[in-house]
Design an enzyme around this catalytic site. Structure first.
Site, short mmCIF file in Angstrom:
data_model
loop_
_atom_site.label_atom_id
_atom_site.label_comp_id
_atom_site.label_asym_id
_atom_site.label_seq_id
_atom_site.Cartn_x
_atom_site.Cartn_y
_atom_site.Cartn_z
N ALA A 195 2.36 -1.92 6.48
CA ALA A 195 2.98 -2.36 7.73
C ALA A 195 3.33 -3.83 7.63
CB ALA A 195 2.02 -2.11 8.88
N GLY A 234 0.13 1.17 4.95
CA GLY A 234 1.14 2.12 5.40
C GLY A 234 1.97 2.68 4.24
N GLU A 290 -0.15 5.40 2.95
CA GLU A 290 -0.20 6.42 4.02
C GLU A 290 1.09 7.25 4.01
OE1 GLU A 290 -1.29 3.49 7.03
OE2 GLU A 290 -3.13 4.64 7.38
N GLU A 323 -6.38 -2.50 4.64
CA GLU A 323 -6.34 -2.95 6.03
C GLU A 323 -7.60 -3.70 6.47
OE1 GLU A 323 -5.16 -0.12 4.92
OE2 GLU A 323 -3.38 0.51 6.02
C1 3H9 Z 1 -0.95 -1.61 7.34
O1 3H9 Z 1 -0.27 -1.11 6.49
C2 3H9 Z 1 -1.38 -0.87 8.58
C3 3H9 Z 1 -1.13 0.59 8.47
O2 3H9 Z 1 -2.32 1.27 8.33
C4 3H9 Z 1 -0.31 1.12 9.62
C5 3H9 Z 1 -0.86 0.90 10.97
C6 3H9 Z 1 -0.12 1.61 12.09
N1 3H9 Z 1 3.72 -7.77 5.85
O3 3H9 Z 1 1.60 -11.82 -1.61
P1 3H9 Z 1 2.96 -12.22 -2.06
C7 3H9 Z 1 5.03 -11.21 2.28
S1 3H9 Z 1 -1.48 -3.19 7.25
C8 3H9 Z 1 4.46 -8.89 5.96
O4 3H9 Z 1 3.21 -13.65 -2.34
P2 3H9 Z 1 2.55 -10.76 -4.52
C9 3H9 Z 1 4.16 -12.40 1.97
O5 3H9 Z 1 3.76 -13.05 3.15
C10 3H9 Z 1 -0.77 -3.81 5.75
N2 3H9 Z 1 4.70 -9.72 4.93
O6 3H9 Z 1 3.42 -11.35 -3.33
C11 3H9 Z 1 5.09 -13.24 1.13
O7 3H9 Z 1 6.00 -13.88 2.02
P3 3H9 Z 1 6.53 -15.36 1.75
C12 3H9 Z 1 -1.46 -3.31 4.55
C13 3H9 Z 1 4.17 -9.40 3.75
O8 3H9 Z 1 3.48 -10.11 -5.44
C14 3H9 Z 1 5.89 -12.20 0.35
O9 3H9 Z 1 5.76 -10.98 1.09
N3 3H9 Z 1 -0.93 -3.97 3.38
C15 3H9 Z 1 3.40 -8.25 3.57
O10 3H9 Z 1 1.60 -11.82 -5.04
C16 3H9 Z 1 5.37 -11.95 -1.04
O11 3H9 Z 1 3.98 -11.68 -0.97
C17 3H9 Z 1 -1.42 -5.13 2.92
O12 3H9 Z 1 -2.36 -5.66 3.44
C18 3H9 Z 1 3.17 -7.41 4.69
N4 3H9 Z 1 2.45 -6.28 4.59
O13 3H9 Z 1 1.61 -9.66 -3.86
C19 3H9 Z 1 -0.72 -5.70 1.72
N5 3H9 Z 1 3.00 -8.19 2.27
O14 3H9 Z 1 7.31 -15.26 0.48
C20 3H9 Z 1 -0.45 -7.15 1.91
C21 3H9 Z 1 3.53 -9.27 1.67
O15 3H9 Z 1 7.31 -15.67 2.95
N6 3H9 Z 1 0.27 -7.73 0.81
N7 3H9 Z 1 4.25 -9.99 2.56
O16 3H9 Z 1 5.28 -16.21 1.60
C22 3H9 Z 1 -0.29 -8.02 -0.37
O17 3H9 Z 1 -1.45 -7.79 -0.61
C23 3H9 Z 1 0.58 -8.70 -1.39
O18 3H9 Z 1 1.65 -9.29 -0.73
C24 3H9 Z 1 1.14 -7.74 -2.48
C25 3H9 Z 1 2.17 -8.50 -3.35
C26 3H9 Z 1 -0.04 -7.27 -3.35
C27 3H9 Z 1 1.83 -6.57 -1.86
#
Ligand code: 3H9
Length: 702
Positions: free
Chosen positions: A65, A105, A108, A128
């Site tokens: 998400a 998500g 999911e 999450e």
């Molecule tokens: C969820 O899914 C809830 C569900 O159960 C549904 C509920 C109804 N959203 O980390 P990076 C941005 S909760 C918004 O540097 P990497 C990040 O801020 C979610 N933005 O890259 C950055 O922006 P900026 C569950 C996001 O390659 C840019 O993308 N998922 C999100 O080192 C690049 O990110 C998570 O918790 C996001 N979800 O790592 C995963 N993800 O360039 C969260 C990233 O402006 N994300 N951004 O600074 C991560 O763990 C890492 O970003 C990931 C990539 C491993 C994916």
């Protein structure tokens, strides 16, 4: 074929390929779920399509998400109308084709599909809990059905990213493609192969069963780490519901438990920490055209505890690294220590024996400078004294090939002075690792005045490549992390002068969320180390606030765990701290000698005395332009000092108290205790304008 700007439906013969395109990581931002639904409906309505593939454009499948949308009253699809519901109702099969990340998500959605295939480098997970919520898109109901309750509990409460090969073994993926396979082609072929299978395998139709006691056992096992938090417990309750309720009721229970979390302080702080950790990588005043240099051949100078830990960090992340010391004996001792550290991890079960051997084989002890002359990055980690480091830097400058970067692991020394002994100051920077260097996540990159942008970016990137969170600090005594922490370290001992005991202070900080109290940490690190720094500072500054109680313990040879006595006493061979009446007596007698009036303290007072002193110093650091952002200080406290993540960080926490309240308290302690509590200029300005710490505009970085 599709209208959505973020999701498109393409046709590959009789297979509909649904592609999410929401850069950079395909989070489920505005319109993405709606776009997937629209494409699914179109493909189902198209008689020439027999099966569908769901995949992501760019570097990932779907990263989850959109975290920025949480807590904002975002628009949400109702249960029964979500992507997973449309997939469950789909008469045609859908294959999730995963590369990069399928997180939250993302996984999911993949579990809502009928089949899941992935490239070997893909990672899946439900992280999450790390942002204070639970998988709210059916993850707590589908994962236990797909991979079993035990696996689901482990993955959901840890938030761990699971590599594709392991995910296949756990039953989450149906197939992992061979290395180098073309994902789209393979997914389309797979979809064709299963197109006629009926009934469609839906995860919701499986059952989840748990062995008795499994939920209580996991609640017990996480109790220490999850104290003060709600999300991990709601995660467990939701998985429990997958075993006790029919699927649709389980989904409703998941939604209730999710709703308790989304806007709670815990989730807000964790979201803040997530974005602060991404912000810290940005160096806004460096030209955007400059890129970090690639490096392949690192070397570490000094095989002591820090040097060994740094070499392990490189080896842990696949780098062959050379390690050098002045004598063969020191080098042998260092390698022995490295081997023992790895062996401890093997004994604990966190590292496989063959992986230990692979990592050890990447660390190459070398005898002299000529063996490292071709390396492209040097991290010097010798004794923390300018007169020891200077000749080494002069020698490195002489022998290292042009363009090699010279980094120093120092926690306080003047990096300009060190760079000045070389003819290449533009290639010199500080890289301050935290102990143990192979475990602690923070790398403080210190910026001397002549370092080139490329050098700074390379040091930051080097940290990230070896699993660290790199944060930039100005060249000021103690840099940012230790300088902002220093007043806390003094204040905790001054509290003893006024009537506290170490165990009382430690209990307050552990209750607040630190893994250990600061006095117990002091005993672990060794009290003699702090004493050295105090001596140096007292010699340089006649107004330096001495800490006679701490000095007295060191004089008595109470160095901490290593002498079985420090702030606490220890039984031989045991690390459990026991309050020591002898320490209480020393405190009393020193306080009496100093004539300090004794009083009692509330927990809140102890907490604020320690943390407010650091908030004030952090403001000074910002006002001097030695850090880019208040949130960088937070990242340093989270990853350098074990500050509880669910409280966001030092400055975020202080914002929770309110900038005006913090100022008023500091001003009153200034009256009571004198100069050490003088409010910083920035703090006063923020209080006057009511600007939160995290919106403070620091001076330009110097
Ligand atoms: C969820 O899914 C809830 C569900 O159960 C549904 C509920 C109804 N959203 O980390 P990076 C941005 S909760 C918004 O540097 P990497 C990040 O801020 C979610 N933005 O890259 C950055 O922006 P900026 C569950 C996001 O390659 C840019 O993308 N998922 C999100 O080192 C690049 O990110 C998570 O918790 C996001 N979800 O790592 C995963 N993800 O360039 C969260 C990233 O402006 N994300 N951004 O600074 C991560 O763990 C890492 O970003 C990931 C990539 C491993 C994916």
């Amino acid at each position: 074929m599709s209208e959505s700007p973020v999701v498109r439906l393409e046709k590959d013969g009789d297979v509909g390929v649904i592609i999410v395109n929401y850069p950079p990581v395909n989070a489920l931002g505005p319109g993405v779920s709606e776009g997937i639904i629209e494409s699914l409906n179109k493909a189902n309505a198209d008689p020439s399509i027999k099966a569908m593939v769901l995949m992501g454009d760019g570097r990932s499948f779907i990263a989850g998400a959109d975290i920025r949308g949480f807590g904002t009253g975002r628009k949400r699809l109702a249960i029964g109308e979500r992507t997973y519901d449309v997939m469950d109702a789909s008469p045609k099969p859908v294959v999730a084709a995963i590369h990069g990340y399928a997180l939250g998500g993302g996984l999911e959605n993949a579990m809502g599909c009928h089949y899941r295939i992935a490239v070997p480098s893909a990672k899946v997970g439900l992280p999450e809990v790390l942002i204070g919520i639970l998988p709210g898109g059916g993850g707590t109901q589908r994962l236990p059905r797909l991979a079993g309750v035990k696996t689901a509990l482990e993955m959901i409460t840890s938030g761990r990213h699971v590599p594709a090969p392991e995910a296949a073994k756990l039953g989450i993926l149906d197939e992992v493609l061979p290395e180098g396979a073309n994902l789209r082609e393979a997914a389309v072929a797979y979809a064709r192969k299963i197109a006629d299978v009926r009934p469609l395998p839906r995860v919701r139709d499986k059952t989840a069963t748990a062995e008795p006691g499994v939920f209580d056992a996991i609640r017990k096992s996480i109790a220490r780490k999850a104290r003060n938090q709600k999300a991990p417990y709601n995660c467990i309750a939701a998985v429990e519901a997958s075993c006790t309720l029919p699927f649709d009721e389980g989904i409703r229970r998941e939604a209730e438990l999710f709703a308790e979390l989304e806007t709670a302080d815990e989730a807000k702080a964790l979201r803040y920490a997530f974005f602060a950790e991404r912000e810290v990588a940005k160096l806004p005043d460096l030209p955007s055209v400059v890129a970090p240099a690639d490096f392949t051949d690192p070397a570490v100078i000094g095989a002591g505890t820090m040097g060994g830990g740094i070499a392990m960090s490189f080896a842990d992340f696949g780098y062959d690294v050379k390690i050098m010391d002045a004598t063969q004996e020191a080098l042998d001792r260092g390698m022995e220590r490295i081997r023992n550290n790895y062996a401890t991890s093997v004994k604990r079960g966190s590292l496989a024996q063959d992986e230990m051997e692979r990592r050890l084989a990447r660390i190459h002890p070398v005898a002299g400078y000529e063996d490292i002359a071709d390396c492209d990055v040097i991290v010097e980690a010798v004794f923390e004294r300018m007169d020891v480091k200077k000749p080494i830097f002069a020698k490195l400058d002489e022998v290292m090939k042009p363009g090699a970067f010279l980094f120093s692991n120092t926690s306080a020394l003047d990096m300009d002075e060190l760079a000045s002994v070389t003819k290449r100051p533009e290639y010199v920077a500080g890289t301050h690792f935290f102990s143990p260097a192979n475990v602690m996540k923070l790398l403080e990159v210190v910026r001397p005045s002549k370092a080139s942008p490329e050098t700074l970016l390379t040091a930051m990137a080097m940290g990230r490549r070896i699993g660290k969170i790199s944060a930039m600090a100005g060249n000021t005594d103690g840099f940012v992390a230790n300088r902002s922490r220093a007043p806390f370290n003094s204040e905790m001992v001054i509290l003893l002068e006024e009537g506290c005991l170490p165990e009382q202070v430690d209990k307050v900080m552990v209750d607040f969320g630190y893994p250990m109290g600061p006095f117990a940490v002091g005993d672990l690190a060794g009290l003699d180390i702090g004493a050295e720094g105090r001596k140096r500072r007292a010699a340089a500054n006649p107004n330096y606030r001495k800490l006679p109680i701490a000095d007295k313990l060191v004089e008595m040879g109470r160095y901490g765990q290593k002498t079985s006595a420090g702030w606490y006493r220890y039984e031989k061979g045991d690390r459990t701290p026991h309050p020591d009446p002898e320490v209480a007596a020393i405190i009393k007698s020193v306080a009496a000698e100093m004539g300090v009036p004794q009083k009692t303290f509330t927990d809140a007072e102890i907490l604020q005395r320690l943390l407010f002193s650091s908030v004030n110093e952090a403001c000074r650091i910002l006002e001097e332009g030695k850090a880019y952002r208040a949130s960088d200080v937070d990242v340093m406290w989270l990853h350098g000092f074990g500050f509880p993540r669910y409280r966001g960080g030092l400055m975020y926490w202080a914002d929770g108290i309110g900038v005006k309240n913090v100022y008023a308290q500091i001003a009153s302690w200034h009256q009571q205790y004198g100069e050490r509590w003088a409010p910083s200029k920035l703090l006063r300005e923020l209080a006057e304008s009511g600007t939160p710490f995290r919106e403070a505009k620091p001076a330009p970085f110097v």
